[in-house]
Design an enzyme around this catalytic site. Structure first.
Site, PDB file in Angstrom:
ATOM      1  N   GLU A   1      20.444  46.557  -8.793  1.00  0.00           N
ATOM      2  CA  GLU A   1      19.523  47.640  -8.445  1.00  0.00           C
ATOM      3  C   GLU A   1      18.987  47.611  -7.010  1.00  0.00           C
ATOM      4  O   GLU A   1      17.777  47.468  -6.779  1.00  0.00           O
ATOM      5  CB  GLU A   1      18.366  47.661  -9.448  1.00  0.00           C
TER       6      GLU A   1
ATOM      7  N   GLU B   1      23.557  49.518 -17.069  1.00  0.00           N
ATOM      8  CA  GLU B   1      22.337  49.453 -17.881  1.00  0.00           C
ATOM      9  C   GLU B   1      21.991  50.853 -18.349  1.00  0.00           C
ATOM     10  O   GLU B   1      22.019  51.805 -17.562  1.00  0.00           O
ATOM     11  CB  GLU B   1      21.148  48.895 -17.085  1.00  0.00           C
TER      12      GLU B   1
END
Length: 458
Positions: free
Chosen positions: A124, A237
């Protein structure tokens, strides 16, 4: 399937209980995304909180030894491992960039030391992270190219997330990952992260046309990549609380159908000369993730039915991996939607006008040095020449019927356990074949084909 947290004892608590491993296989999970911190790899602590009564074989081991044991135990159960460079330090937040003053890029690269089936290069990237060709200090795509080139000896897949917490990959259209090496480029997987209202309540979740308004948003961010670039997209995710009747459940249900409709629940990846089906990763297993909860209830034992239903809907027929005689046997999965390409075997017809069918199966595996297993899966193309004939036999009412013989040739160096195929003819009596879905069949699980061998199934 993905675990959360940076503490290795959490991973071991989940991995070393037999009932959980069986539950993962029974519920159609075939891979685990394991987060780690760079600090853990660098310092390799040994003062870990291990319950020696329950796990006497783990007492005194270092963090990396425990991670190695986890990888081995997963491999024994047919579960692939992807390692995720999740954080720089276990106690801090997720860093904006892939490096900092204490951990420069050169050290980040040097800390990669495993040979698993895939590695997620940076979890991320966000805020100051950019995607382009203007700033070497912040352009995450250029950093990913440098890291991949530095790890060129790694034989597996390279997962590259987007910016804005993994979610944005629209600049791939102009700046795709290009290492300058075709073999490395072919192993790049774009891996967005995507969540609904329980994680972050974005404006698009509060419109009258929610959730149908999300299609254009997600297509612009990463949905275009497969068709435009030819590279697979594997969601690294997704998930959430998914409470019954909530907007978050509405998002989760919509997202599952969107993944299916865009054929993102399966991706056919070429690894060297082989092919493997890779699916999406659900966050997360453990129940103590604050904004999502987990696939397990608070007792860390009981699967959460509403979430298992979501993941099974997203991919009801995943590729299965089974250890056998030091290798991995692969049973190919299938796309849940008919308009998506069917994998698991290359089906070709015989000469024009004939009714013969030949399936070239190339499921194979390579076991690397301990403690890791790397799996490559088929199909591959066998040498030309195998063919079969159609026999006319007497049916139950005395009328002639055609009996098809399916010849499966294993051109790989390892055993094939089972093969899926879609014949170009209607089958009235499938005998010992299993019908996976309409027109899609699987050979029996007890059937094995040795390397170089041929099996005829009448």
């Amino acid at each position: 399937w993905t675990t959360a947290g940076a503490q290795i004892q959490v991973f071991m608590k989940m991995a070393l209980q037999e009932n959980k491993a069986k539950s993962s296989q029974n519920n159609n999970f075939n891979a685990i995304r394991v987060p780690f911190s760079l600090e853990m790899v660098k310092n390799n602590p040994s003062n870990l909180n291990i319950n020696c009564g329950s796990n006497p074989g783990l007492c005194g081991k270092t963090a990396l030894q425990l991670l190695d044991a986890f990888i081995d135990r997963a491999a024994e159960r047919g579960l692939l491992i992807m390692l995720d460079n999740h954080r720089i330090t276990p106690g801090g937040g997720i860093s904006e960039l892939w490096y900092n003053n204490e951990y420069p890029e050169s050290q980040v690269i040097s800390l990669w030391q495993w040979n698993v089936f895939a590695i997620d290069l940076k979890n991320e990237p966000h805020d100051s992270a950019s995607w382009g060709n203007s700033n070497a200090a912040t352009d995450w795509n250029k950093a990913a190219e440098r890291i991949i080139n530095s790890l060129s000896s790694f034989p597996g897949l390279f997962f590259v997330e987007g910016i804005e917490w993994g979610n944005r990959l629209e600049n791939v259209a102009q700046f795709p990952i290009n290492t300058g090496n075709a073999s490395l480029n072919n192993r790049v997987i774009y891996s967005p992260h995507c969540y609904g209202p329980s994680v972050y309540d974005r404006p698009e979740f509060n419109t009258q046309d929610f959730p149908n308004n999300l299609d254009g948003i997600y297509m612009a961010k990463y949905g275009f990549i497969v068709n435009q670039t030819g590279h697979p997209v594997v969601v690294g995710e997704w998930g959430g609380r998914a409470e019954v009747g909530s907007r978050d459940m509405a998002w989760n249900q919509w997202y599952v159908e969107w993944l299916r409709s865009k054929c993102i629940t399966n991706n056919l990846l070429i690894i060297l000369e082989y092919t493997i089906h890779i699916y999406q990763f659900y966050w997360c297993l453990n129940p103590n993730s604050a904004d999502t909860g987990g696939l397990l209830e608070d007792d860390w034992l009981t699967p959460t039915p509403r979430k298992i239903n979501l993941t099974n809907r997203a991919q009801p027929n995943p590729t299965k991996f089974q250890p056998q005689n030091g290798q991995i046997c692969i049973t190919a999965g299938a796309f849940p939607e008919a308009h998506c390409r069917v994998g698991g075997g290359q089906v070709t017809t015989g000469a024009p006008g004939s009714t013969t069918t030949t399936v070239h199966a190339g499921a194979t595996s390579t076991t690397t040095k301990a403690p890791t297993t790397t799996v490559h899966a088929g199909p591959t193309t066998s040498p030309p020449g195998p063919s079969t004939t159609t026999t006319v036999v007497q049916g139950e009412n005395g009328s002639p019927v055609k009996q098809y013989t399916l010849r499966i040739s294993n051109g790989s160096p390892s055993t094939v356990c089972s093969v899926q195929f879609k014949p170009n003819a209607s089958i009235k009596d499938k005998w010992n074949l299993e019908e996976v879905s309409s027109g899609l069949y699987r050979t029996p699980s007890w059937m094995t084909i040795a390397p170089g061998a041929v099996s005829d199934q009448a």
